[in-house]
Design a protein around this motif. Structure first.
Motif, PDB file in Angstrom:
ATOM      1  N   ASP A 145       1.109  -1.214   0.054  1.00 16.25           N
ATOM      2  CA  ASP A 145       0.157  -0.091  -0.131  1.00 16.25           C
ATOM      3  C   ASP A 145       0.980   1.090  -0.042  1.00 16.25           C
ATOM      4  O   ASP A 145       1.904   1.350   0.781  1.00 16.25           O
ATOM      5  CB  ASP A 145      -0.929  -0.016   1.196  1.00 16.25           C
ATOM      6  CG  ASP A 145      -1.950  -1.107   1.286  1.00 16.25           C
ATOM      7  OD1 ASP A 145      -2.298  -1.179   0.237  1.00 16.25           O
ATOM      8  OD2 ASP A 145      -1.957  -1.824   2.212  1.00 16.25           O
ATOM      9  N   ARG A 152      -4.233   6.891  -3.236  1.00 13.51           N
ATOM     10  CA  ARG A 152      -3.965   5.734  -2.583  1.00 13.51           C
ATOM     11  C   ARG A 152      -3.377   4.662  -3.797  1.00 13.51           C
ATOM     12  O   ARG A 152      -4.674   4.173  -4.386  1.00 13.51           O
ATOM     13  CB  ARG A 152      -4.875   5.263  -1.760  1.00 13.51           C
ATOM     14  CG  ARG A 152      -5.159   6.142  -0.644  1.00 13.51           C
ATOM     15  CD  ARG A 152      -6.292   5.454   0.391  1.00 13.51           C
ATOM     16  NE  ARG A 152      -7.389   5.184  -0.126  1.00 13.51           N
ATOM     17  CZ  ARG A 152      -8.534   5.981  -0.380  1.00 13.51           C
ATOM     18  NH1 ARG A 152      -8.450   7.135  -0.447  1.00 13.51           N
ATOM     19  NH2 ARG A 152      -9.460   5.471  -0.887  1.00 13.51           N
ATOM     20  N   ARG A 154      -2.544   0.592  -4.188  1.00 15.96           N
ATOM     21  CA  ARG A 154      -2.357  -0.980  -3.888  1.00 15.96           C
ATOM     22  C   ARG A 154      -1.793  -1.694  -5.057  1.00 15.96           C
ATOM     23  O   ARG A 154      -2.654  -1.889  -6.022  1.00 15.96           O
ATOM     24  CB  ARG A 154      -3.647  -1.412  -3.228  1.00 15.96           C
ATOM     25  CG  ARG A 154      -3.253  -2.945  -2.908  1.00 15.96           C
ATOM     26  CD  ARG A 154      -4.532  -3.479  -1.972  1.00 15.96           C
ATOM     27  NE  ARG A 154      -4.151  -3.359  -0.474  1.00 15.96           N
ATOM     28  CZ  ARG A 154      -4.661  -3.984   0.451  1.00 15.96           C
ATOM     29  NH1 ARG A 154      -5.447  -5.032   0.223  1.00 15.96           N
ATOM     30  NH2 ARG A 154      -4.354  -3.712   1.681  1.00 15.96           N
ATOM     31  N   SER A 198      -4.623  -0.771  -7.835  1.00 16.09           N
ATOM     32  CA  SER A 198      -5.805  -0.248  -7.655  1.00 16.09           C
ATOM     33  C   SER A 198      -5.448   1.424  -7.245  1.00 16.09           C
ATOM     34  O   SER A 198      -4.402   1.559  -6.489  1.00 16.09           O
ATOM     35  CB  SER A 198      -6.598  -0.645  -6.739  1.00 16.09           C
ATOM     36  OG  SER A 198      -6.101  -0.823  -5.197  1.00 16.09           O
ATOM     37  N   ASN A 200      -6.895   4.476  -5.522  1.00 17.00           N
ATOM     38  CA  ASN A 200      -8.169   5.156  -4.724  1.00 17.00           C
ATOM     39  C   ASN A 200      -9.174   4.049  -4.620  1.00 17.00           C
ATOM     40  O   ASN A 200     -10.622   4.247  -4.884  1.00 17.00           O
ATOM     41  CB  ASN A 200      -8.618   6.156  -4.995  1.00 17.00           C
ATOM     42  CG  ASN A 200      -7.733   7.520  -4.987  1.00 17.00           C
ATOM     43  OD1 ASN A 200      -7.010   7.613  -3.989  1.00 17.00           O
ATOM     44  ND2 ASN A 200      -7.830   8.410  -5.762  1.00 17.00           N
ATOM     45  N   ASP A 201      -8.810   2.947  -4.310  1.00 15.83           N
ATOM     46  CA  ASP A 201      -9.759   1.427  -4.394  1.00 15.83           C
ATOM     47  C   ASP A 201     -10.490   1.142  -5.695  1.00 15.83           C
ATOM     48  O   ASP A 201     -11.432   0.391  -5.477  1.00 15.83           O
ATOM     49  CB  ASP A 201     -10.932   1.898  -3.242  1.00 15.83           C
ATOM     50  CG  ASP A 201     -10.206   2.110  -1.854  1.00 15.83           C
ATOM     51  OD1 ASP A 201      -9.035   1.629  -1.567  1.00 15.83           O
ATOM     52  OD2 ASP A 201     -10.614   2.823  -0.995  1.00 15.83           O
ATOM     53  N   VAL A 202     -10.099   1.794  -6.638  1.00 22.83           N
ATOM     54  CA  VAL A 202     -10.603   1.269  -7.936  1.00 22.83           C
ATOM     55  C   VAL A 202      -9.403   0.745  -8.886  1.00 22.83           C
ATOM     56  O   VAL A 202      -8.438   1.199  -9.079  1.00 22.83           O
ATOM     57  CB  VAL A 202     -11.126   2.444  -8.742  1.00 22.83           C
ATOM     58  CG1 VAL A 202     -11.724   2.205 -10.102  1.00 22.83           C
ATOM     59  CG2 VAL A 202     -11.964   3.249  -7.974  1.00 22.83           C
ATOM     60  N   THR A 203      -9.805  -0.640  -9.091  1.00 22.67           N
ATOM     61  CA  THR A 203      -8.771  -1.648 -10.065  1.00 22.67           C
ATOM     62  C   THR A 203      -8.617  -0.785 -11.387  1.00 22.67           C
ATOM     63  O   THR A 203      -9.464  -0.504 -11.999  1.00 22.67           O
ATOM     64  CB  THR A 203      -9.215  -3.015 -10.130  1.00 22.67           C
ATOM     65  OG1 THR A 203      -9.226  -3.595  -8.957  1.00 22.67           O
ATOM     66  CG2 THR A 203      -8.259  -3.792 -10.704  1.00 22.67           C
TER      67      THR A 203
END
Length: 215
Positions: A145, A152, A154, A198, A200-203
């Motif tokens: 992360d 953000r 990941r 990903s 901001n939490d979007v792949t």
């Protein structure tokens, strides 16, 4: 009439008194003839013993881990060359097979096919989230992360060889730091890195993301 002495009266004559003057100075106790351990000293001793035990366990784990070598049998560098904030996870030649969105939209990463034992490096500096020998369909996998330009990030590095992971959960890693070796663990049919990202939490399309950002 003879009064019989009680024990209290008999002891009264033998009692002693001592009066200490307030003017007497206080002297520190000398430990030459005795020893005493405070609670703080006990806790410090316990902490040192626990630290020594942890260090011994770490040394034993390191001794048990096999030496990391590439597919050619050469030693793997701990840090890949490069200077960018974002770097390629593989520094050797690879073939792209299934891309992001393949298999009817179910494929969330980029399959980079290369020889088993090829080193895998962190694309971005960050904190290891998951480091597991059995992460579901991902098999042996590591996730990192990060925050890049306020976003953000990941990154997922799955299907590694067993016992090749070089980092643990919670560990801080640098961009280009060795994470493990390419394998075919989990739901996999060939040696490859299924690189997944990903934002901001979007792949997102991890190959397009690398092409736009990696140096």
């Amino acid at each position: 009439m003879v009064t019989e002495l009680t024990l209290q009266r008999a002891g009264a004559g033998d009692s002693q008194q001592f009066t200490a003057s307030r003017a007497l100075p206080a002297f520190p106790l000398d430990r030459q003839s005795y020893a005493a351990t405070s609670q703080e000293e006990i806790e410090q001793k316990k902490a040192k013993e626990a630290a020594a035990a942890a260090a011994a366990a770490a040394r034993a784990a390191g001794a048990a881990r096999p030496a990391i070598t590439s597919a050619t049998g050469r030693a793997v560098p701990v840090l890949a060359t490069g200077s960018g904030v974002v770097r390629w996870p593989l520094t050797s030649t690879f073939n792209v097979t299934d891309r992001f969105g393949a298999r009817g939209g179910a494929h969330m990463g980029t399959d980079m096919v290369t020889a088993g034992g090829t080193p895998i490096y962190a694309s971005v500096a960050g904190t290891v989230g998951i480091s597991s020998e059995s992460y579901g369909a991902y098999g042996v996998a590591v996730t990192v992360d990060s925050v890049v330009n306020g976003q953000r990030i990941r990154a997922v590095y799955p299907h590694m060889q067993y016992n090749s992971r070089q980092v643990g959960s919670g560990q801080q890693v640098q961009a280009g730091q060795l994470l493990g070796l390419v394998g075919s663990t989990g739901r996999s049919t060939a040696n490859h890195l299924h690189f997944e990202v990903s934002v901001n939490d979007v792949t997102v399309d991890s190959l397009a993301w690398l092409e736009a950002n990696a140096q």
